[in-house]
Structures are given as C-alpha cells and as structure tokens.
Design a protein around this motif. Structure first.
Motif, PDB file in Angstrom:
ATOM      1  N   LEU A  91      -7.121   8.536   1.264  1.00 18.41           N
ATOM      2  CA  LEU A  91      -7.300   8.177  -0.137  1.00 18.41           C
ATOM      3  C   LEU A  91      -8.759   8.203  -0.561  1.00 18.41           C
ATOM      4  O   LEU A  91      -9.077   8.079  -1.743  1.00 18.41           O
TER       5      LEU A  91
ATOM      6  N   LYS B  14      -5.289   1.584  -1.985  1.00 20.21           N
ATOM      7  CA  LYS B  14      -6.469   1.341  -1.144  1.00 20.21           C
ATOM      8  C   LYS B  14      -6.736  -0.158  -1.006  1.00 20.21           C
ATOM      9  O   LYS B  14      -7.039  -0.655   0.086  1.00 20.21           O
ATOM     10  N   LYS B  15      -6.616  -0.859  -2.104  1.00 23.24           N
ATOM     11  CA  LYS B  15      -6.869  -2.304  -2.081  1.00 23.24           C
ATOM     12  C   LYS B  15      -5.867  -3.008  -1.167  1.00 23.24           C
ATOM     13  O   LYS B  15      -6.235  -3.898  -0.389  1.00 23.24           O
TER      14      LYS B  15
ATOM     15  N   GLN C  83      -4.581   6.046   6.235  1.00 24.12           N
ATOM     16  CA  GLN C  83      -4.253   6.154   4.815  1.00 24.12           C
ATOM     17  C   GLN C  83      -5.489   5.937   3.943  1.00 24.12           C
ATOM     18  O   GLN C  83      -5.683   6.633   2.945  1.00 24.12           O
ATOM     19  N   LEU C  84      -6.320   4.957   4.320  1.00 27.00           N
ATOM     20  CA  LEU C  84      -7.551   4.734   3.565  1.00 27.00           C
ATOM     21  C   LEU C  84      -8.455   5.958   3.607  1.00 27.00           C
ATOM     22  O   LEU C  84      -9.093   6.319   2.610  1.00 27.00           O
ATOM     23  N   LYS C  85      -8.513   6.598   4.749  1.00 26.37           N
ATOM     24  CA  LYS C  85      -9.335   7.801   4.892  1.00 26.37           C
ATOM     25  C   LYS C  85      -8.804   8.915   3.996  1.00 26.37           C
ATOM     26  O   LYS C  85      -9.585   9.627   3.336  1.00 26.37           O
TER      27      LYS C  85
ATOM     28  N   GLN D 283      -3.615   5.282  -6.453  1.00 28.61           N
ATOM     29  CA  GLN D 283      -4.450   5.302  -5.253  1.00 28.61           C
ATOM     30  C   GLN D 283      -5.342   4.077  -5.137  1.00 28.61           C
ATOM     31  O   GLN D 283      -5.547   3.550  -4.026  1.00 28.61           O
ATOM     32  N   GLU D 284      -5.882   3.606  -6.251  1.00 27.33           N
ATOM     33  CA  GLU D 284      -6.802   2.470  -6.179  1.00 27.33           C
ATOM     34  C   GLU D 284      -6.088   1.214  -5.694  1.00 27.33           C
ATOM     35  O   GLU D 284      -6.594   0.485  -4.841  1.00 27.33           O
TER      36      GLU D 284
ATOM     37  N   GLN E 128       1.023   3.912  -3.054  1.00 30.71           N
ATOM     38  CA  GLN E 128       0.662   5.300  -2.781  1.00 30.71           C
ATOM     39  C   GLN E 128       1.774   6.238  -3.249  1.00 30.71           C
ATOM     40  O   GLN E 128       1.506   7.286  -3.833  1.00 30.71           O
TER      41      GLN E 128
ATOM     42  N   TYR F 129      -4.128  -1.643   1.409  1.00 32.96           N
ATOM     43  CA  TYR F 129      -4.389  -1.291   2.810  1.00 32.96           C
ATOM     44  C   TYR F 129      -5.595  -2.065   3.349  1.00 32.96           C
ATOM     45  O   TYR F 129      -5.587  -2.531   4.494  1.00 32.96           O
ATOM     46  N   ALA F 130      -6.626  -2.179   2.510  1.00 34.20           N
ATOM     47  CA  ALA F 130      -7.824  -2.905   2.942  1.00 34.20           C
ATOM     48  C   ALA F 130      -7.496  -4.375   3.207  1.00 34.20           C
ATOM     49  O   ALA F 130      -7.977  -4.966   4.182  1.00 34.20           O
TER      50      ALA F 130
ATOM     51  N   GLY G 188       0.819  -1.208   0.000  1.00 32.09           N
ATOM     52  CA  GLY G 188       0.000   0.000   0.000  1.00 32.09           C
ATOM     53  C   GLY G 188       0.851   1.254   0.000  1.00 32.09           C
ATOM     54  O   GLY G 188       0.583   2.214  -0.747  1.00 32.09           O
TER      55      GLY G 188
END
Length: 893
Positions: free
Chosen positions: A892, A866-867, A888-890, A862-863, A857, A869-870, A853
């Motif tokens: 992004l 996000k994937k 970080q998700l917030k 970004q996509e 980044q 980090y999730a 992630g």
C-alpha cells in the motif's frame, strides 16, 4: 394511503435530500454557465457513458430511500429499543444521501461541460429513467426530486430553445411528483390525465403495495445489521451510562424542550428562530462545528461570518447554542484523538461564536461509547438525548410530522423533542405543533445550567452461577488398532483414537498424563487389561472422578450354548479361532466398570457386536443436582452384531468416530445448556450414523448404574475468526449435512429412538435446559456460529452471531465473527462496520484490526487499510500474521 400514517415516514428521501442540500452549506447554484440543452428527442446512443456516474448515484439514493421506508414502516408497533435503533440507522442512511446529493450536483455541473450531443442524450436517458423505468413505483420517483430541482435550475439559466424544452419537461415531472405526493395523501383518488406520455405517468399504486414490495427487497433487521446495529433482547438498563445523560421523560408533566439539530443553516435557522419568537418560546440548537467554520492544523479557528452571525442571532433571541460534534460523524465508532477532536473542536468554534454557549452536547444519531462520555466529562459537557423524535429527517409531510409529535406527547405527556433546522418542512411543521401545545397549556423549558432532570439508571442483571459438572479428576483410556496380526487390517482406527485423545485433552481439559493410550502392536489383551486393573488402580480414583473409555477396532459376537449372545472387543494379538480365550468379553468390561471407584464412566466403542444387556438411561429435571449423587455406567457402541463399521468418513475417520467428534464439537448439546450428556451424545450420534450407513449404534446404562450421566462441559469458544480460521472440506461439509438431516428426521422434539444391544428400541431424551444468564446464552450462540462457519453455512452463522449480540451487545468476539461472516460473503462495507464495532468493544483485540485492514483494502480505501494494519502491528508485532500485515503495508506504500 395517507402520508400522515406512521407507515410513510420515509415516503420521500427527496425531502431529506432537500435538507441535505442545505446541510452541505456549499453553494447550491450550478457551477459555470449551462450549455444549450437539446430537445428531448436527442439520440440516447450519443450519450456514451456521460449519464452513468449520475445514474449510479441516483440508484444509490433510491436504495437508501427504500431502506428508510422499510426501517420506519409500522413504527408504532416497534418496541422502544427497535424504534431507537431504526432511527439511528435511518439517520445514517439519510446523511449518506445528503452526501450523494452533493455529488449529484457536482456531476450535473460537470455534465454541462460535455459535448452538446452527448450532454443532451445523457439528460434524455436520465429523465426517461425517472419518468418511465418499469421497475419504479410512483413513490420511488419521489427520491429523485432534488436531482430534478437541480436540472430545472440549470435549464432556467439557459434561454435557448433546448433549454426551454428541458425546463418544461423537468417542470412537468416535478409537478407530477407533487401530485403523486398529494394523491397518496388522498388515497390515490383521481387520474393524472394532464400529463403527456413523455413525463411521469402515475400508476396509482396503493401505498401498502409499495411497502410490501420493499419488504420483499429488504428487512429491517438486515438493514440495521448491515449498518452495524443489532437490537439487544430487552433487559434491565445497564450500569450508570444513563446517569451521565439528560433525557426528557422526567420533565414535569406537560413540559417540553424544543431542540434543533444539524445547523446553522443560512436560511432555515433564522426562520425557525422567527417562529419561536412569534410564539414566545425558545429552543436549544445543537450545531455542527464545520457549519460554523473550521479549525486549522495549528488549532486556530476560522469562523464563517454568515453562519456565525445566524448563531449569534439565536443567542440574542434567548435560545441556547449547543454542541453537535465537528463533522456529524458516528462517534460510537471513533476513539482517541479523532473522537476528542470531534467534540473539542466543535466546542472551540462555539466559544468563538460566543462564550455564552452552553455546556450541552448531543451525539450524532444518539450513538456514543464510554470513551465519548468520558471526554464529555473531562470537557465539562453534558449529553442531551431526546424522547420525542419528530422524524422530520425522514418524513416529508408537515402534517404527518406534526401528528407524530403530538401523538407521542399524548402518550409521554412530556419530553425533549428532536427537530432539525435544516429542512423547509420543519418551518411548516412548527406552527402546527406550537398551536396545539399552546392551546393544550404546555410549558416550554430551556436550559439554565442545571434544569433537566436525569433518569435514574437501573441495575445490571447479575450473572448466574456458572454451570459445573462437579468432577474432580478426569481419566481416559483410548485404544485404536489398525494393524491386526490375524484379523483383517483396518484403515482408520488409530487416526480415530488420536483424534479422540486430542479432543479430550485440548477441548475438554483432560490432563495429558491421565489419558492412557494404546495403538496397534501395543494394544494387546494383557496391556489393555493392565490399563484398567493397574493404571487406573494406581491412580487412586476418587468418588468424584470420571473415566472415558474409547475403543476403535474389531468387535465380535459369539452365541453361547445357553442361546445368549456375548460380545467381545478384539485386541491386536487375538486369534479369530480363539475369541473366547484371547479376546476381551463385554462382561469383563462390565465387571471393571463396577469395580472402579469413580462417579461416572462412559464406554464408547467404535466396533460392532452384541451381547451385553443395557438398561435405559435418561435425565431428570433437577439434572445437575441429582447427577452429582448418582453413579453412572454407560456405553455407546457403533453398531450391532454382523454389521460392518463404515470406514469412509472424512479426514481419515470412520463414519461413527467422525460423527462422535462432531457431536463433541457441540452438535450434541441438544438442549442448549452448554453441556453434553452421554444420553445427548447417543441421541445425536445413533440416528445420524444410522442415516448414512448400515450401522445401528446402541446405547444404554450398564447393570449397577444408578442413573447418573457422564457429562462433557463445553468450553467457551474464544476464536476470533480471520483468514487463518480453518473450515471443513467439502467432503466433510457434505457428510455433516447428511448427518444433521438424518438426525433431525428421526427426532421427536429432543427425543429419539435408539436400540440397545439386544436389538430392542428405547426412546431417550436430553435433559431439560438449566437457567442461564444472558452472558452464557450469548456464548453458546457464538459457539454455534463457529460450528456453522466451519461448515460454510454463512447465513446460519450470521444468525447465530446476531443472536449472541442480542443477548450481549458488548460481545466483541461475536461482533468480530459476524464481521468476518460478512467478509467471507464479499460484503466488505458491512464487515468493516462490525470490525470497527469489535475494536470499540475491545480495543486490545489485535486480530480485529487485521480483519479491518483486509476489509478496507477490499473496499479500495488504502489509507484506512494502512492505519488498521499499523494498529495491528503495534498491538501484536510477533503475531503469526505480522509478516502478512507488513507485506500489505509495503504494497500500500
């Protein structure tokens, strides 16, 4: 040099780029109507930045083009593993340039919409760069052929005077490229006098000079590693993966299978089929799903009529249709639904073309993972590889391609040949190859459902027996005194003792209850002696136990009436005027050592004194076996009589104890066997300390020792590097560099000269390495990489982690750590590749998703960030870094 030589298989990415134009299967015609083109004398200052995006793409094309040449230079001298890996990475580079050609086409179309002066000046800048940039070799200019072809098409549509001038200029440049290519094939004989100074003026460099120049810019290993590939050391074939795939080496003698990848192409596929028909042979066509059509979100396929018709004509001609994935992705990096879709959707489209499609599949780049093979099994598909690579994706010269195929068959005598039906040069190559094969009596095999023979897998190398020191229980006595009552106070002794205790417990697994510690006011003479006489006696030591003794404090030496020196350790309550009464003489320690019922005992004394005669210690070739039988009583001291202990080490330690801690961290494993003997400890610590201080540490065996060695077995490091991984301070790094340099300067191989307590010199050497498995060697290389990372020696750490992966290609820990070394050097694309490799090797390693992630980044993707980090949060919602990932998700969104 002649282009037919193996050295030049990548001489022109232009040819690959030409293939790329076809591969994209979008319209090759320029968009819109070309605007008038100014004369070549347009003012470059008017260009603004209109040329910049296209020139950036051109530079990237050139970089990939050069890397392909380096990868495949001297191909005949490479091992089979190296050739396969280089080819795999080369194809990735080629397909990257395929995409860049598409972008270049779009940028040229966009340039037509710019104001006339700006557009014309941009053309002049771009052409001047291609024609006369001083940093370009002749062979470099071949990389821009496709860009020139596109410019020529635009100019041909514009019949104004500026358009005609542009067309003439570009045509001359393309003609120059043709001559450059021919001249390399004819050893660059002749002079290109017909070109004026504005067009490309060939310099007639020798091909060897060009390749030598590129090798100074890139290395094959580094290019492959940057793209996530490390060639392992030769080993026996692994488990039954080979049994799941079809190769060409077990075909009958003088039998070949012709295979063609990456189509269908609107023009070249039909031409390939016509040539095959002319010779009365057939081929297997591995087709990319997106070239046939698409599958929508509801799972409904929509075929491209033109491409589907080309595939049906192949079937009608007796050829075989096979699956080459939906988008030609690197499937070894994919998993789950994405991986399944790449295989299943392409198969769905092939079935929509004709239900007679075969059940054959070829992984793009020949790269796969276990999950991909399992999906093939579930879908009833079979993987087909190749053993003869034409390299038509890299080599632009048909005669060179043909010679390569025929030369390989001369050695192999049989095989599955890899071609691509998206290149014009394949059309020119096929007759050359088929003429020779027919004349030599070769047979041409095709697929009838079960005709290709599978190579039998080898057995994996079994792990050897793990190294063991053979100890039962481990005991330690740790003493540190700063606050002396009557002696000068010390600053670092207590901190040293605590660090040694932590190392024994946390690193080497000493039971906390068996590590007896005294500091400051508790370290009286009586208490120290009680530890040895009472605590260790109560422990009921066994013959297979070991005892480690560490003392940090004052030491003293007194001259006896006999003339002999006697050394003492100084308890906290000792009086300088009563040393012989209330200090502890070294002879007492010697007596204690002899009385204790333990196999091995090691004293490490961070104090300076003399007065105890030691005997020489050393190892034997059958070290582990002999060491288990021999009693060992050894001592390592910080210095000799009248020497001051250097208290200026990092992190609140003396120089001696800091060096000792570094040694126990792994630096003293001088022979790389995963163990540190007392001799190795001394061989690292003594010369290192003496090189940065006035101390001369001494080492030897106590009287009564039978030559046994105290041994520390290094634990296998399991740290996945991340942003939370600790590194040393600049002060510590600087001292470590001096220590390592000082030790190395005094070493003769793995032996050094160390003083005993009588001031005599003795040469000591580490035991020889024991036999180790690839898994153990990989672990040691990884551990060494972690040491280097902590010292911010990134290049050396990268080499160590690479070494680990050569021994063990599936080592997820080393893969992550290599990725993080790239990350620390701001090489985010390379880092991401290795984090993805880590996830592929071990999907449960949450930290690799967090690292991925961060890398994505930093790349601006970004996509994907996000994937990643999730995924990290799904695997480790309570991890200490979970809050960071959520933040970080917030950010992004």
């Amino acid at each position: 040099m002649k282009l037919s030589k193996p050295l030049v298989i990548g001489v022109a990415i232009v040819a690959a780029a030409a293939a790329g134009a076809a591969y994209l299967k979008t319209g090759a015609k320029p968009h819109g109507t070309p605007a008038p083109v100014a004369a070549v004398a347009a003012n470059p200052a008017d260009a603004g930045n209109a040329h910049a995006p296209l020139q950036a793409e051109m530079r990237s094309m050139l970089a990939n083009y050069r890397k392909i040449i380096v990868l495949l230079a001297d191909e005949q001298s490479l091992s089979e593993l190296d050739r396969k890996a280089a080819g795999q990475v080369g194809q990735v580079l080629f397909h990257e340039n395929v995409e860049r050609i598409g972008k270049a086409r779009q940028l040229l179309a966009k340039l037509q919409e710019a104001p006339a002066a700006q557009r014309d000046a941009a053309y002049d800048i771009l052409l001047t760069y291609i024609e006369s940039a001083p940093d370009l070799f002749d062979a470099d200019r071949l990389a821009f052929r496709e860009v020139l072809v596109e410019m020529k098409q635009q100019a041909a549509a514009n019949q104004t005077l500026p358009g005609i001038k542009l067309h003439k200029r570009v045509s001359e440049d393309l003609a120059a490229l043709e001559d450059i290519e021919r001249q390399y094939d004819k050893e660059l004989s002749g002079i290109f006098a017909r070109f004026d100074q504005r067009a490309i003026v060939p310099k007639r460099e020798r091909w060897e000079d060009y390749v030598d120049h590129l090798k100074k810019l890139f290395t094959r290993d580094q290019i492959m590693k940057d793209y996530g590939v490390i060639v392992p050391y030769p080993n026996k074939p692994g488990p039954d993966d080979a049994a799941k795939e079809i190769f060409g080496k077990s075909l009958p003698p003088k039998t070949v299978v012709l295979t063609f990848d990456d189509g269908p192409h609107a023009t070249y596929t039909d031409e390939v089929a016509a040539i095959l028909k002319q010779y009365g042979v057939t081929g297997v066509f591995f087709q990319v799903g997106k070239n046939l059509g698409e599958v929508d979100a509801q799972g409904k396929e929509a075929l491209s009529k033109k491409q589907a018709a080309a595939s049906r004509r192949l079937l009608e001609g007796g050829n075989v249709l096979a699956n080459h994935s939906y988008s030609h992705a690197l499937l070894s990096k994919e998993k789950g639904d994405q991986l399944y879709g790449e295989i299943a959707q392409a198969d769905q489209l092939l079935k929509a073309v004709d239900t007679r499609r075969s059940a054959l599949f070829r992984f793009p780049y020949g790269a796969h993972n276990a999950e991909g093979l399992e999906i093939l099994n579930k879908l009833g598909l079979r993987s087909v590889m190749w053993n003869i690579d034409s390299l038509d994706w890299a080599d632009p010269v048909p005669t060179s391609i043909a010679n390569r195929v025929l030369g390989s068959l001369e050695k192999e005598k049989r095989g599955i040949i890899l071609f691509h039906d998206i290149h014009e040069r394949t059309i020119k190559t096929l007759p050359l190859v088929l003429d020779k094969l027919v004349a030599d009596g070769y047979s041409f095999a095709t697929w009838d459902g079960n005709d290709f023979t599978i190579t039998k897998p080898g057995k994996p190398e079994p792990d050897k027996v793990a190294i063991s020191t053979g100890y039962a229980n481990s005991y330690a006595v740790v003493i540190g005194i700063n606050d002396y009552q009557k002696w000068p106070k010390l600053q670092y002794a207590v901190q040293d003792a605590k660090a040694i205790r932590d190392t024994l417990v946390n690193r080497f697994g000493f039971d906390n209850s068996r590590v007896f510690t005294l500091t400051n006011g508790d370290a009286t003479r009586n208490n120290i002696l009680a530890l040895f006489h009472d605590k260790l006696a109560e422990a009921k030591l066994k013959k297979d136990d070991r005892i480690f003794v560490f003392f940090a404090g004052h030491g003293a030496t007194r001259q006896l009436s006999s003339g002999r020196s006697l050394g003492y350790i100084i308890p906290v309550d000792s009086d300088p005027q009563q040393v012989s009464v209330d200090a502890i003489p070294m002879t007492d320690l010697q007596n204690i050592a002899e009385s204790l019922d333990a196999k091995h005992l090691l004293f490490v004394m961070d104090a300076c004194y003399s007065g105890l005669g030691l005997t020489r210690g050393g190892g034997t070739t059958a070290f582990l076996r002999d060491n288990a039988r021999r009693i060992g009583r050894q001592m390592l001291t910080a210095g000799g009589a009248d020497q001051m202990v250097a208290d200026g080490g990092p992190n609140g330690h003396s120089v001696f104890t800091w060096t000792l801690l570094q040694a126990l961290g792994g630096k003293a494993d001088l022979n790389g066997d995963g163990m540190i003997t007392a001799t190795e400890l001394a061989a690292y610590v003594a010369p290192a300390v003496s090189s940065v201080s006035q101390q001369t540490p001494a080492f030897g065996s106590l009287p009564g020792s039978e030559g046994g060695e105290f041994v520390f077995q290094l634990p296998a490091e399991a740290e996945f590097l991340s942003e939370n991984s600790a590194q040393l301070s600049q002060e510590a790094i600087a001292l470590n560099k001096k220590l390592d340099t000082g030790r190395s300067s005094q070493a003769e191989g793995n032996a050094v000269v160390v003083k005993n307590l009588q001031g005599e010199e003795q040469k000591i050497a580490a035991p020889k390495p024991v036999d180790a498995s690839s898994r153990q060697l990989a672990q040691r290389a990884n551990d060494r990489g972690l040491q280097l990372y902590k010292e911010k020696q990134y290049a050396q750490a990268e080499a160590a982690f690479t070494e680990a992966l050569k021994y063990r290609p599936d080592f997820g820990l080393a893969a992550n750590n290599l990725g993080f070394v790239y990350f620390k050097q701001d090489k985010y694309a390379e880092a991401a590749r290795w984090f993805e490799n880590t996830i592929q090797m071990d999907a449960s390693r949450a930290i690799a998703y967090l690292n991925l992630g961060d890398a994505r980044q930093r790349q601006g993707d970004q996509e994907k960030a996000k994937k990643a980090y999730a995924s990290f949060l799904e695997l480790a919602p309570n991890h200490p870094s979970a809050g960071y990932a959520r933040e970080q998700l917030k950010k992004l969104g």
